[in-house]
Design a protein around this motif. Structure first.
Motif, PDB file in Angstrom:
ATOM      1  N   LYS A   1     -48.284 -32.309  40.561  1.00  0.00           N
ATOM      2  CA  LYS A   1     -49.026 -31.212  39.942  1.00  0.00           C
ATOM      3  C   LYS A   1     -49.608 -31.425  38.292  1.00  0.00           C
ATOM      4  CE  LYS A   1     -47.507 -27.308  42.490  1.00  0.00           C
ATOM      5  NZ  LYS A   1     -46.833 -25.861  42.681  1.00  0.00           N
ATOM      6  N   ASP A   2     -50.610 -31.667  38.227  1.00  0.00           N
ATOM      7  CA  ASP A   2     -51.115 -31.748  36.577  1.00  0.00           C
ATOM      8  C   ASP A   2     -51.539 -30.469  36.026  1.00  0.00           C
ATOM      9  OD1 ASP A   2     -51.148 -34.608  36.102  1.00  0.00           O
ATOM     10  OD2 ASP A   2     -52.667 -34.946  37.858  1.00  0.00           O
ATOM     11  N   LEU A   3     -50.632 -30.196  35.058  1.00  0.00           N
ATOM     12  CA  LEU A   3     -51.003 -29.024  34.286  1.00  0.00           C
ATOM     13  C   LEU A   3     -51.801 -29.368  32.916  1.00  0.00           C
ATOM     14  CD1 LEU A   3     -47.829 -26.872  34.703  1.00  0.00           C
ATOM     15  CD2 LEU A   3     -49.577 -26.996  36.399  1.00  0.00           C
ATOM     16  N   PRO A   4     -52.923 -29.337  32.788  1.00  0.00           N
ATOM     17  CA  PRO A   4     -53.690 -29.822  31.679  1.00  0.00           C
ATOM     18  C   PRO A   4     -53.056 -29.329  30.174  1.00  0.00           C
ATOM     19  CG  PRO A   4     -55.397 -29.195  33.368  1.00  0.00           C
ATOM     20  CD  PRO A   4     -53.966 -28.610  33.692  1.00  0.00           C
TER      21      PRO A   4
ATOM     22  N   ILE B   1     -50.113 -29.449  29.284  1.00  0.00           N
ATOM     23  CA  ILE B   1     -48.733 -29.057  29.364  1.00  0.00           C
ATOM     24  C   ILE B   1     -48.002 -30.060  29.793  1.00  0.00           C
ATOM     25  CG2 ILE B   1     -46.866 -27.447  30.551  1.00  0.00           C
ATOM     26  CD1 ILE B   1     -49.513 -25.636  30.818  1.00  0.00           C
ATOM     27  N   ARG B   2     -48.049 -30.355  31.176  1.00  0.00           N
ATOM     28  CA  ARG B   2     -47.442 -31.718  31.618  1.00  0.00           C
ATOM     29  C   ARG B   2     -47.600 -31.902  33.087  1.00  0.00           C
ATOM     30  NH1 ARG B   2     -42.792 -31.030  29.669  1.00  0.00           N
ATOM     31  NH2 ARG B   2     -42.682 -28.871  29.133  1.00  0.00           N
ATOM     32  N   THR B   3     -47.249 -33.034  33.727  1.00  0.00           N
ATOM     33  CA  THR B   3     -47.377 -33.472  35.243  1.00  0.00           C
ATOM     34  C   THR B   3     -45.985 -33.183  35.824  1.00  0.00           C
ATOM     35  OG1 THR B   3     -49.116 -34.801  34.698  1.00  0.00           O
ATOM     36  CG2 THR B   3     -47.842 -35.071  36.914  1.00  0.00           C
ATOM     37  N   TYR B   4     -46.035 -32.381  36.809  1.00  0.00           N
ATOM     38  CA  TYR B   4     -44.804 -32.185  37.675  1.00  0.00           C
ATOM     39  C   TYR B   4     -44.823 -33.038  38.931  1.00  0.00           C
ATOM     40  CZ  TYR B   4     -43.034 -28.169  35.135  1.00  0.00           C
ATOM     41  OH  TYR B   4     -42.586 -27.367  34.144  1.00  0.00           O
TER      42      TYR B   4
ATOM     43  N   SER C   1     -36.461 -22.899  38.920  1.00  0.00           N
ATOM     44  CA  SER C   1     -36.846 -23.839  37.906  1.00  0.00           C
ATOM     45  C   SER C   1     -36.506 -24.757  37.642  1.00  0.00           C
ATOM     46  CB  SER C   1     -37.520 -22.616  37.014  1.00  0.00           C
ATOM     47  OG  SER C   1     -38.668 -21.675  37.557  1.00  0.00           O
TER      48      SER C   1
END
Length: 419
Positions: free
Chosen positions: A297-300, A302-305, A350
């Protein structure tokens, strides 16, 4: 990927893939599934032999780091005693064929049943931790069980440089008899006078994952007057030697640690037989945990999970201690890792984070194998079934052969204890 963090007998195949103990990791994943722990058996044996060379035949493997019958048999074959802290650990060691007189029984709250087991089996040494435990031993011996040989665990008031949760030598500790309070002297006097205990030595343990060897030296210097006054034949400095988990960390070898400790004891005039209880330094770097990537999951901004098929159930150390690990792809061990990720597990939590700041190649994809090194200690042994996740198998590899030493749990296993 810092190659020095991999098990000793690791190589890179012509196609860039990781090979441990002569076995390709991708082939192991196909055979055993993921996640799984893979241990370099010769690495384990070499570290056990190193410990015996450094401290002599009284040195004990701290089995809480990693224990199964295969591991117990291995360290016994290489000449080590085994430190067990519960009746369960004792049962596993005995089931592996380890003679009871090669066991050292620890624990800050040993039950009557555990002490009864230890005395009845003839455990070699019991490390006594409290006055209440003395009461229990005396009652059991009065009831007809054999008199045990004991060491007393003394708390020296040393603040080791490590995580708060694994400090054990400071005055404010649940372990041992405090030196500063006078409890140590009282306990030693009582044990010496008791007909239910054969007092043979003193034990100290200041903490785990300790990099500053001077902390151990301070413990020796603090306890030397006590050891020398009593003239007891044994002195155990416990365990706790740190290991490198991430790039940039360095730790002493078992050989270096032993040399420093033996010299410190000589300098302090200690003539007792010096022993130790390494665990993490035997097992940690021998293993790698291998997962399969299931979600990215790429969160622009923020980070990549990156989510894998394990998590805090097979490695709770990051959650408990904020421990750091490296990440790499077994198909491309030496590849550049420019892509920053947060490696997480599959649990409904989380906080289920395996690696807070990991790095992987840019071409990471769903379905890739992803590995974390230095997971041989306190992963399998501290694992759980949170969310009813099945605990992974353990595979030993050596000279191109792989053997399953702990099978993967099944859904039927999860129901086995329900009534």
């Amino acid at each position: 990927m810092p190659l020095q963090l991999l098990p000793d007998h690791s190589t890179i195949a012509a196609d860039g893939s990781l090979v441990i103990g002569g076995c390709r990791v991708d082939d192991l994943a196909s055979e055993f599934g993921t996640p799984f722990f893979v241990y370099d058996e010769v690495h384990l044996r070499d570290r056990a032999r190193e410990a015996v060379a450094a401290f002599g035949p009284g040195v004990a493997y701290a089995s809480k780091a990693f224990l199964c019958t295969a591991m117990a048999a291995l360290v016994h074959e290489e000449g080590m005693c085994i430190d067990v802290a519960t009746g369960g650990e004792m049962r596993v060691a005995l089931a592996a064929g380890v003679p009871a007189d090669r066991l050292v029984m620890h624990g800050n709250n040993k039950s009557n049943l555990e002490l009864e087991m230890a005395l009845a089996e003839g455990v070699g040494r019991i490390v006594v931790d409290s006055f209440d435990e003395m009461d229990r031993i005396e009652a059991l011996v009065a009831g007809g069980l054999p008199v045990p040989s004991v060491l007393l665990r003394i708390t020296p008031g040393i603040e080791a440089h490590t995580h708060e949760f694994v400090k054990t030598g400071q005055d404010d500790s649940k372990f041992g008899f405090g030196l500063a309070s006078g409890a140590a002297r009282t306990a030693l006097d009582r044990a010496h006078r008791s007909t239910a205990m054969h007092l043979v030595g003193i034990h100290v343990h200041i903490g785990s994952q300790v990099f500053v060897v001077d902390s151990f030296r301070k413990a020796v210097q603090t306890l030397a007057p006590l050891v020398n006054d009593l003239g007891l034949p044994e002195f155990s400095i416990g365990g706790g030697l740190g290991v490198a988990y991430v790039e940039g960390e360095e730790s002493a070898t078992i050989t270096q640690w032993g040399a420093v400790m033996n010299q410190a004891c000589r300098d302090a005039g200690i003539t007792a037989q010096v022993s130790a209880e390494p665990g993490r330094s035997i097992a940690a770097a021998a293993a790698v945990t291998v997962y399969t990537v299931g979600t990215i999951k790429d969160l622009p901004g923020i980070r990549t999970y990156v989510s894998v098929d394990g998590g805090m159930s097979d490695n709770p150390r990051p959650v408990l201690y904020g421990s750091g690990y490296e990440t790499f792809l077994p198909r491309a061990v030496a590849a550049d890792r420019p892509r920053e990720i947060r490696l997480v597990g599959k649990h409904c939590e989380s906080g289920d984070v395996l690696v807070r700041e990991g790095y992987v190649p840019d071409d990471l994809a769903v379905g890739d194998l992803l590995a974390t090194p230095v997971t041989g200690a306190y992963g399998h042994s501290m694992g759980s079934n949170y969310n009813k996740v099945l605990r992974p198998p353990v595979v030993f590899v050596r000279d191109g052969d792989a053997r399953l030493v702990v099978r993967r749990e099944t859904y039927d296993d999860l129901l086995r204890l329900d009534v």
